[in-house]
Enzyme design. Structure first.
Site, short mmCIF file in Angstrom:
data_model
loop_
_atom_site.label_atom_id
_atom_site.label_comp_id
_atom_site.label_asym_id
_atom_site.label_seq_id
_atom_site.Cartn_x
_atom_site.Cartn_y
_atom_site.Cartn_z
N HIS A 22 10.00 -2.96 -1.50
CA HIS A 22 8.62 -2.46 -1.40
C HIS A 22 8.00 -2.41 -2.80
O HIS A 22 8.69 -2.21 -3.79
CB HIS A 22 8.61 -1.07 -0.75
CG HIS A 22 7.23 -0.64 -0.38
ND1 HIS A 22 6.36 -0.08 -1.29
CD2 HIS A 22 6.55 -0.75 0.79
CE1 HIS A 22 5.20 0.17 -0.68
NE2 HIS A 22 5.29 -0.25 0.58
N GLU A 81 1.74 -7.61 0.78
CA GLU A 81 0.88 -6.46 0.47
C GLU A 81 0.36 -6.58 -0.96
O GLU A 81 1.13 -6.34 -1.91
CB GLU A 81 1.68 -5.15 0.56
CG GLU A 81 2.32 -4.89 1.89
CD GLU A 81 2.76 -3.43 2.00
OE1 GLU A 81 2.39 -2.81 2.99
OE2 GLU A 81 3.46 -2.92 1.10
N ALA A 112 0.53 2.65 5.92
CA ALA A 112 1.01 4.01 5.64
C ALA A 112 -0.13 5.03 5.71
O ALA A 112 -0.29 5.74 6.70
CB ALA A 112 1.68 4.04 4.26
O1 G3P Z 1 4.25 0.05 3.11
C1 G3P Z 1 2.93 0.14 3.47
C2 G3P Z 1 2.02 0.16 2.34
O2 G3P Z 1 2.45 -0.01 1.08
C3 G3P Z 1 0.58 0.12 2.58
O3 G3P Z 1 0.16 1.41 2.34
O4 G3P Z 1 -1.36 3.29 2.44
O5 G3P Z 1 -2.24 1.01 1.98
O6 G3P Z 1 -1.42 1.57 4.26
P1 G3P Z 1 -1.30 1.84 2.78
#
Ligand code: G3P
Length: 222
Positions: A93, A141, A202
């Site tokens: 991650h 991501e 998240a």
């Molecule tokens: O693991 C999920 C993540 O890093 C994304 O976080 O808070 O942008 O949905 P978020």
């Protein structure tokens, strides 16, 4: 796991510790039952067993250490999260980067243990390298969008299509998730329309006053 997958990383937020994890798991169970969409959770280690036991939803670890059981202190071997009920783990991650050798070690160990690997990537080149390792999922991501209010689907659809294309070329068996800032049914639908198999998210769920309402919206256009 069935596609599409909505995987919620509970991270270490105050809202996701202890009772908070139960609150989110209850919401995930409820919305899974209503919608039929698979919603998985990646809680903190102490919550893996209770969430798996009480809510019967797919549970991932947020990380495992690339170590064999033995003389290590303060580490988390794969066998420990498996025996607690996790069916897989996030690997690499953005908030817990590993080197490529340790990523490969974790992916192989998860596969050998009959568990799922979801390896996180920050850009298309990294996605290419990681998909060659043959994980079950690569989750793309863009780090600068993580925790924000603008989603990857809105801000950078190109990184999604670029990742989907490169994975198809290198290892079509790998499923692609995307994440960062995902907060609505529209963000999820765009991600799926662009060729992904689901989303990793998240804060929009974890920090919500009503996590079930947010989850309901997230799956509403699927
Ligand atoms: O693991 C999920 C993540 O890093 C994304 O976080 O808070 O942008 O949905 P978020």
């Amino acid at each position: 796991l069935n596609t599409p997958l909505v995987l919620v990383n509970l991270k270490c937020y105050t809202e996701s510790i202890g009772n908070g994890a139960h609150r989110i798991a209850r919401a995930a169970r409820e919305v899974t039952d209503e919608s039929g969409v698979t919603i998985g959770l990646a809680p903190l280690y102490p919550d893996i067993h209770p969430i798996n036991h009480h809510y019967d939803i797919p549970v991932f670890a947020q990380h495992v250490d690339p170590v064999e059981p033995g003389a290590h202190t303060g580490r988390m071997p794969l066998l420990a999260v498996k025996s607690a009920g996790a069916i897989g783990s996030l690997v690499n991650h953005s908030e817990y980067r590993l080197n490529i050798a340790d990523i490969e070690k974790n992916v192989t160990a998860l596969r050998d243990a009959g568990m799922l690997s979801c390896v996180c990537s920050n850009n298309i080149a990294t996605t290419a390298a990681l998909s060659a390792l043959g994980p079950d999922y690569v989750a793309i991501e863009p780090p600068e969008l993580i925790g924000g209010k603008i989603s990857v689907s809105e801000a950078n659809p190109g990184i999604i299509t670029g990742s989907v294309d490169i994975v198809k070329k290198i290892n079509p068996a790998v499923k692609v998730l995307t994440g960062a800032g995902i907060h609505s049914g529209k963000c999820v639908k765009t991600a799926i329309d662009l060729g992904t198999d689901g989303v990793l998210l998240a804060s929009s769920v974890v920090k919500a006053e009503d996590p079930a309402a947010v989850l309901r919206d997230l799956v509403s256009l699927l």
